[in-house]
Design an enzyme around this catalytic site. Structure first.
Site, mmCIF file in Angstrom:
data_model
loop_
_atom_site.group_PDB
_atom_site.id
_atom_site.type_symbol
_atom_site.label_atom_id
_atom_site.label_comp_id
_atom_site.label_asym_id
_atom_site.label_seq_id
_atom_site.Cartn_x
_atom_site.Cartn_y
_atom_site.Cartn_z
ATOM 1 N N GLY A 1 -7.302 13.598 -28.823
ATOM 2 C CA GLY A 1 -6.843 15.006 -27.814
ATOM 3 C C GLY A 1 -8.426 14.709 -26.822
ATOM 4 O O GLY A 1 -8.791 15.437 -25.631
ATOM 5 N N TYR B 1 -0.850 9.969 -19.770
ATOM 6 C CA TYR B 1 -0.936 10.274 -18.060
ATOM 7 C C TYR B 1 0.354 11.324 -17.986
ATOM 8 O O TYR B 1 -0.174 12.054 -17.584
ATOM 9 C CB TYR B 1 -1.237 9.783 -17.374
#
Length: 235
Positions: free
Chosen positions: A170, A206
């Site tokens: 993350g 993304y």
């Protein structure tokens, strides 16, 4: 003769309370902050590692000297800006004074296993205020651009990189989210970047963040001799 009496039954052991299970998970504390000139050595090493990962070391010619002479020449967000990702086993202390340009973003990640960082000494942070070991784990470099269609400025992300041992936890999202949050804060219209077509993991990452991959666009670039040919253009 009378039969012998049976022996008394063995006493039942008293029930014992089991200890509370040890809490699982190891906290890892992270911080995104503005880079400063003393971060140049780490930034240079990170860029080289990125070039290795992207199989583009033949294009890598940056030096610490060239980075020092071209970065940190303008206030943050007006030109080239870098956010640094730092990690520690201890919580980061609050800033001693209100930051002038950007308030660091902190986050706590719970891990199942400790991270083995073989380069922890190489990437030890220069931050002297923490009082404990802090390592640099990644960076993002971005700068303003402009959309004539929106009639608004935006940010272009040149580089986003997280060191291998800290990936898939993350931290890339933390860096990119910090850029997006700054764009919103400044009233900018968008954030853009490019991704290598073979990097399917990055493309999915993304897209999961809500980004659109624009298949119909191509990058055009003048560099090296092709660029120098315009030093004295023919009239």
């Amino acid at each position: 003769m009378a039969a012998a009496a049976a022996p008394p039954p063995a006493p039942t052991p008293a029930a014992t309370a089991l200890p509370n299970p040890t809490p699982t998970g190891l906290p890892l504390f992270s911080r995104v902050r503005l880079a400063i000139p003393s971060d140049i050595p780490h930034i240079h090493k990170l860029i080289h590692q990125m070039a290795v990962f992207e199989r583009l070391t033949h294009l890598f010619s940056a030096t610490e000297a060239s980075l020092s002479s071209t970065l940190f020449t303008s206030p943050p967000f007006q030109s080239f800006t870098i956010f640094i990702l730092e990690l520690s086993q201890a919580p980061f202390p609050p800033s001693p004074s209100p930051p002038l340009f950007f308030s660091p973003i902190t986050q706590t990640t719970t891990l199942d296993l400790p991270i083995d960082d073989p380069e922890s000494e190489t990437f030890k942070s220069n931050d002297k205020d923490c009082g404990f070991d802090v390592v640099v784990g990644g960076f993002v470099l971005f700068f303003p651009n402009y959309s004539t269609f929106l009639g608004k400025p935006g940010f272009y992300v040149e580089d986003l990189f997280v060191r291998e041992c800290y990936r898939r936890k993350g931290f890339g999202k933390m860096l990119l989210s910090a850029v997006a949050a700054q764009a919103v804060k400044m009233g900018y219209g968008r954030v853009e970047w490019v991704v290598l077509d073979w990097n399917v993991n990055a493309i999915k990452f993304y897209e999961d963040m809500g980004a659109k991959v624009l298949q119909e666009w191509r990058i055009c670039r003048l560099t090296g001799e092709a660029l120098q040919a315009y030093a004295n253009p023919a009239i």
